[in-house]
Design a protein around this motif. Structure first.
Motif, mmCIF file in Angstrom:
data_model
loop_
_atom_site.group_PDB
_atom_site.id
_atom_site.type_symbol
_atom_site.label_atom_id
_atom_site.label_comp_id
_atom_site.label_asym_id
_atom_site.label_seq_id
_atom_site.Cartn_x
_atom_site.Cartn_y
_atom_site.Cartn_z
ATOM 1 N N VAL A 175 24.390 114.530 66.799
ATOM 2 C CA VAL A 175 25.200 113.337 66.972
ATOM 3 C C VAL A 175 25.331 112.690 65.609
ATOM 4 C CG1 VAL A 175 25.385 111.077 68.034
ATOM 5 C CG2 VAL A 175 24.497 112.976 69.333
ATOM 6 N N LYS A 176 26.557 112.608 65.109
ATOM 7 C CA LYS A 176 26.729 112.063 63.767
ATOM 8 C C LYS A 176 28.085 111.388 63.667
ATOM 9 C CE LYS A 176 27.242 115.074 60.487
ATOM 10 N NZ LYS A 176 27.007 116.239 59.625
ATOM 11 N N ASN A 177 28.267 110.578 62.646
ATOM 12 C CA ASN A 177 29.564 109.956 62.421
ATOM 13 C C ASN A 177 30.555 111.002 61.950
ATOM 14 O OD1 ASN A 177 29.007 107.196 63.008
ATOM 15 N ND2 ASN A 177 27.755 107.127 61.147
ATOM 16 N N VAL A 178 31.681 111.076 62.625
ATOM 17 C CA VAL A 178 32.708 112.066 62.300
ATOM 18 C C VAL A 178 33.845 111.339 61.598
ATOM 19 C CG1 VAL A 178 34.269 113.804 63.218
ATOM 20 C CG2 VAL A 178 32.048 113.456 64.265
ATOM 21 N N SER A 179 33.940 111.481 60.282
ATOM 22 C CA SER A 179 34.902 110.710 59.491
ATOM 23 C C SER A 179 36.327 111.215 59.636
ATOM 24 C CB SER A 179 34.493 110.748 58.013
ATOM 25 O OG SER A 179 34.474 112.088 57.549
ATOM 26 N N ARG A 180 36.510 112.335 60.338
ATOM 27 C CA ARG A 180 37.854 112.895 60.464
ATOM 28 C C ARG A 180 38.733 112.036 61.359
ATOM 29 N NH1 ARG A 180 35.736 118.823 61.846
ATOM 30 N NH2 ARG A 180 35.204 117.680 63.705
ATOM 31 N N LEU A 181 38.130 111.241 62.253
ATOM 32 C CA LEU A 181 38.882 110.488 63.236
ATOM 33 C C LEU A 181 38.685 108.996 63.024
ATOM 34 C CD1 LEU A 181 38.101 112.693 66.328
ATOM 35 C CD2 LEU A 181 40.221 112.626 65.052
ATOM 36 N N ASN A 232 41.798 121.489 67.561
ATOM 37 C CA ASN A 232 40.658 121.853 66.713
ATOM 38 C C ASN A 232 39.987 120.607 66.135
ATOM 39 O OD1 ASN A 232 41.085 124.487 67.345
ATOM 40 N ND2 ASN A 232 41.822 125.120 65.341
ATOM 41 N N GLY A 233 39.835 119.591 66.982
ATOM 42 C CA GLY A 233 39.097 118.395 66.614
ATOM 43 C C GLY A 233 39.874 117.350 65.851
ATOM 44 N N LYS A 234 41.175 117.582 65.594
ATOM 45 C CA LYS A 234 41.964 116.651 64.789
ATOM 46 C C LYS A 234 43.213 116.222 65.560
ATOM 47 C CE LYS A 234 40.339 118.704 60.459
ATOM 48 N NZ LYS A 234 40.712 119.254 59.142
ATOM 49 N N PRO A 235 43.543 114.921 65.517
ATOM 50 C CA PRO A 235 44.665 114.431 66.322
ATOM 51 C C PRO A 235 46.035 114.667 65.708
ATOM 52 C CG PRO A 235 43.638 112.619 65.167
ATOM 53 C CD PRO A 235 42.804 113.837 64.862
ATOM 54 N N GLY A 236 46.100 114.797 64.374
ATOM 55 C CA GLY A 236 47.404 114.986 63.740
ATOM 56 C C GLY A 236 48.011 113.690 63.260
ATOM 57 N N LYS A 247 45.637 113.862 56.565
ATOM 58 C CA LYS A 247 44.510 114.761 56.259
ATOM 59 C C LYS A 247 43.717 115.097 57.518
ATOM 60 C CE LYS A 247 40.981 111.313 55.082
ATOM 61 N NZ LYS A 247 40.029 110.867 54.049
ATOM 62 N N HIS A 248 43.953 114.334 58.607
ATOM 63 C CA HIS A 248 43.279 114.610 59.863
ATOM 64 C C HIS A 248 44.152 115.476 60.755
ATOM 65 C CE1 HIS A 248 40.209 111.805 58.633
ATOM 66 N NE2 HIS A 248 41.109 110.875 58.455
ATOM 67 N N THR A 249 44.769 116.476 60.146
ATOM 68 C CA THR A 249 45.660 117.395 60.860
ATOM 69 C C THR A 249 45.204 118.821 60.589
ATOM 70 O OG1 THR A 249 47.514 115.868 60.610
ATOM 71 C CG2 THR A 249 48.047 118.149 61.141
ATOM 72 N N LYS A 254 49.950 110.627 74.945
ATOM 73 C CA LYS A 254 49.539 110.803 73.555
ATOM 74 C C LYS A 254 49.567 112.286 73.196
ATOM 75 C CE LYS A 254 45.680 108.538 74.293
ATOM 76 N NZ LYS A 254 45.926 107.836 75.560
ATOM 77 N N SER A 255 50.273 112.626 72.127
ATOM 78 C CA SER A 255 50.406 114.021 71.692
ATOM 79 C C SER A 255 49.477 114.293 70.520
ATOM 80 C CB SER A 255 51.846 114.322 71.279
ATOM 81 O OG SER A 255 52.731 114.181 72.363
ATOM 82 N N ALA A 256 48.953 115.512 70.494
ATOM 83 C CA ALA A 256 48.207 116.002 69.335
ATOM 84 C C ALA A 256 49.117 116.944 68.553
ATOM 85 C CB ALA A 256 46.942 116.724 69.768
ATOM 86 N N MET A 257 49.013 116.890 67.233
ATOM 87 C CA MET A 257 49.874 117.719 66.389
ATOM 88 C C MET A 257 49.024 118.512 65.394
ATOM 89 S SD MET A 257 52.933 116.753 67.473
ATOM 90 C CE MET A 257 54.218 116.992 66.251
ATOM 91 N N ALA A 258 49.443 119.746 65.143
ATOM 92 C CA ALA A 258 48.862 120.579 64.095
ATOM 93 C C ALA A 258 50.032 121.259 63.383
ATOM 94 C CB ALA A 258 47.893 121.598 64.679
#
Length: 562
Positions: free
Chosen positions: A39-45, A199-203, A211-213, A302-306
Motif C-alpha cells: 500500500v503506497k502513494n501512487v503519484s500517477r493519479l 493499465n492503471g492510467k486514466p489518460g 503523462k498519466h496516459t 467517464k472514459s479512459a484513454m490510452a
C-alpha cells in the motif's frame, strides 16, 4: 524485501514458482518469481491515497506460465486488511483449496500470516487474471495471467509479431473500503469510481496531465495480439482503437471463430484476445474504454484513454479519436455477443452437454430491506430465487470436507418459489426475500443447464455471472422472459461460446450448460462487486465421484484458519 509494515506501507509478499512439467529436467524448467503487494502513494493519479498493490505495482505483475505447468504462489500478508487471491478462470480440478474466494474455499490470510497456493494448469491456455477476492480490494489488487500453449504448439490464428496486456480498471481517489463503509452506513450504493483506467492510467481526459496516459509503441505493417482484461469492479466496458479494426480470437482463455469488429464489449471478469494490424498511416491513435449501461439508471460516462503510437512518431502529434458505441447502445452489445462462437476444431472441440440431468432456473432480483442501523432506515439487497446469500464465518469447502454442521444448508431451490412476470412492469416488493447460506448440491459428472433470468424487481440491469471451478457453454440468451419451448429450440449446441463469466442482458436471460466433473464447493456470483456485496451469490457443492481421482484432494497443511 518487506519484513513488515514499513514507512506506513501495507504489503503482501508473493513468491511465484513455476515448475515446468515437460520432458526436460525439473531443475532446468524451474522458474521463480517474487512479488510484493504494497500500500503506497501512487503519484500517477490525481489526489492519490495509499492503496494495496503487488510489488508496488498498479496493476500487479503478470504471471507467465505454460499449459501443463505447476504453479506455487507463496503469499505473506503485510496489509492491514485480511487477504485472499482468486485465480480467475483456472479450473482447479479437485483443488478448491487454491481457488481463493474468502469464506468459500478458504478463510482469509490474516495480517502477518502466509499461505501457499499450489495448483496445476491442465487443459487451459490463453488469457486469465488474478485478483483479491475479499471486500472491494480487487480495485487495486489484480494482474494478468498469461498461459502459453505447450512447447511447439502454435496459436490457431496468424502468429503475432508481439503482444501486450491491456487491463481495464477503476480508480477511487479515496480508500475504496472507506467508500464502501460510508455507502453501507447510509444504506445506499457507494460512490462511483473517480476514473476508469487502462493499465492503471486514466489518460488525458482526466484532470491529470498527459503523462498519466499509457502508450503502446508499435511498428507499421505488423500484427499485434492484445490480451484485454476487464478488472473494473462495477462496469461493463466498450473498448475501441481509432481507425484500427480488431479481430477477436479468444474469450476467457478459449479460442473462438475469428471475426472482425471496430469495438468490443467486455464485462467485469471477462477477458478477450484480439489481433490488431498496424496498417494505418504512422501516427498516434487513441485507445478508449467507457462504460456500457442500458438500464434506466444513471450512466457513469467517464472514459479512459490510452495511445497506440507508431514508432518514430513524436509525442507532439495529436492522437486521433476513436469511434466507440454510445453508453446505452444495446443493439451493438447484443450483435457483438451473438458473433461469439467456439472454434470447435478437432484440436479444440466444443463438448457441449446434449443431454441435461439437472435443470436450474435462477431469477436475479434487487430489493430494499429495512435497516435499523442505516441512516435512511433501509438498505439495498440482491437475491437469487429470492434468497440473499449470507457469508459464513468458516470456509464452505472446509465445512463440506470435514462435515461441519450448521455452516450451510443444501436446500437452495432449483427454481423461484413464486413464478411471476419477471421482466414486466417494475416491481418494488421483494416477493418474500429470505436471508441464508443456502447452496445447491450437484451429483458428480451430471450435466447441468442453468437459466439466469433478470427481473424487474426494483429495476432491470445487466449482470455478469462468474462460476468458479468450471467453464460453461453459453447456449442461448435473449430479451424478456425465457420461454422453455421456443427459446430452448433455438439453443446453439454446436459451437456456442465457452466462458467462465457470462453477461445476462438487461431485462433478459442467459442459458449455460456444463458438466459437473470437478468435485468441491464452487462459488457463483455476479461480478459487479456492488451486487455481490448485496448478496447476489450462491455456491454449488459438487459431490465426489466413485473413481480414484474423482474426490476432493486433502487440504494443505498451511490452509489459513478462521
Amino acid at each position: 524485501m518487506a519484513k513488515g509494515n514499513t514507512h506506513g506501507l501495507d504489503c503482501l509478499f508473493l513468491c511465484f514458482c513455476l515448475f515446468g512439467l515437460f520432458s526436460v529436467p525439473v531443475k532446468a524448467a524451474l522458474k521463480k518469481y517474487q512479488f510484493d503487494i504494497q500500500v503506497k502513494n501512487v503519484s500517477r493519479l490525481c489526489h492519490a491515497k495509499p492503496i494495496v498493490t503487488v510489488n508496488g505495482m498498479f496493476p500487479g505483475p503478470t504471471i507467465y506460465a505454460r499449459e501443463g505447468d505447476r504453479v506455487l504462489v507463496n503469499v505473506t500478508n503485510y496489509a492491514r486488511y485480511n487477504m485472499s487471491i482468486h485465480w480467475h478462470g483456472l479450473k482447479q480440478y479437485r483443488n478448491g483449496w487454491a481457488d481463493g474466494p474468502a469464506y468459500i474455499t478458504q478463510c482469509p490470510i490474516k495480517t502477518g500470516k502466509s499461505y501457499t497456493y499450489d495448483f496445476n494448469i491442465t487443459g487451459q491456455r490463453g488469457t486469465l487474471w488474478w485478483h483479491a477476492h475479499i471486500f472491494w480490494l480487487r480495485a487495486t489488487v489484480y494482474g494478468a495471467i498469461v498461459i502459453l500453449p505447450k512447447q511447439g504448439t502454435l496459436f490457431p490464428f496468424p502468429q503475432p509479431y508481439r503482444e501486450a496486456n491491456i487491463l481495464l480498471g477503476e480508480w477511487w481517489n479515496n480508500d475504496v473500503e472507506d467508500v464502501v463503509k460510508q455507502g453501507n452506513k447510509l444504506g445506499l450504493p457507494p460512490n462511483t469510481s473517480d476514473a476508469h483506467t487502462i493499465n492503471g492510467k486514466p489518460g488525458p481526459l482526466s484532470p491529470c496531465s498527459e503523462k498519466h496516459t499509457f502508450a503502446l509503441e508499435v511498428e507499421q505493417g505488423k500484427t499485434y495480439l492484445l490480451r484485454i482484461i476487464n478488472a473494473a469492479l462495477n462496469d461493463e466496458l466498450f473498448f475501441a482503437i481509432a481507425e484500427h479494426n480488431m479481430t477477436v480470437v479468444e474469450i476467457d482463455a478459449v479460442y473462438t471463430k475469428p471475426f472482425t469488429t471496430q469495438a468490443i464489449l467486455i464485462a467485469p471478469g471477462q477477458t478477450t484476445n484480439v489481433l490488431v494490424q498496424t496498417n494505418q498511416a504512422p501516427g498516434r491513435y487513441f485507445m478508449a474504454a467507457r462504460p456500457f449501461m442500458d438500464a434506466p439508471l444513471s450512466i457513469d460516462n467517464k472514459s479512459a484513454m490510452a495511445i497506440l503510437q507508431y514508432k518514430g512518431i513524436p509525442n507532439s502529434v495529436i492522437p486521433i479519436l476513436p469511434q466507440i458505441p454510445a453508453p446505452d447502445d444495446t443493439e451493438f452489445a447484443l450483435t457483438y455477443n451473438s458473433k461469439l462462437r467456439s472454434l470447435n476444431s478437432p484440436a479444440f472441440p466444443a463438448t457441449v452437454p446434449l443431454k441435461v440431468d439437472r435443470h436450474l432456473f435462477y431469477t436475479i432480483g434487487l430489493g430494499i430491506n429495512q435497516c435499523l442501523t442505516c441512516l435512511n432506515g433501509t438498505r439495498l439487497t440482491a437475491s437469487l430465487n429470492n434468497i440473499t446469500f449470507v457469508m459464513p464465518r468458516i470456509g464452505l469447502l472446509q465445512a463440506h470436507y470435514y462435515n461441519i454442521k450448521g455452516v450451510f444448508t443444501t436446500d437452495f431451490p432449483d427454481r423461484p418459489p413464486m413464478p411471476f412476470n419477471y421482466t414486466g412492469a417494475p416491481l418494488t416488493a421483494n416477493l418474500g426475500t429470505t436471508l441464508g447460506t443456502r447452496v445447491s448440491k450437484i451429483a458428480f459428472n451430471s450435466s447441468v443447464e442453468l437459466i439466469l433470468q433478470d427481473t424487474n424487481l426494483l429495476t432491470v440491469e445487466s449482470h455478469p455471472f462468474h462460476l468458479h471451478g468450471y467453464n460453461f457453454f453459453v447456449v442461448g440468451s435473449g430479451i424478456g422472459n425465457f420461454d422453455p419451448k421456443s427459446d430452448r429450440a433455438k439453443f446453439n449446441l454446436v459451437d456456442p461460446p465457452e466462458r467462465n463469466t457470462v453477461g445476462v442482458p438487461t431485462g433478459g436471460w442467459a442459458a449455460i450448460r456444463f458438466r459437473a466433473d470437478n468435485p468441491g464447493v464452487w462459488f457463483m456470483h455476479c461480478h459487479l462487486e456492488l451486487h455481490t456485496g448485496w448478496g447476489l451469490k450462491t455456491a454449488f457443492v459438487v459431490e465426489n465421484g466413485k473413481g480414484r481421482d474423482q474426490s476432493i484432494s486433502p487440504p494443505p497443511k498451511d490452509l489459513p484458519p478462521c
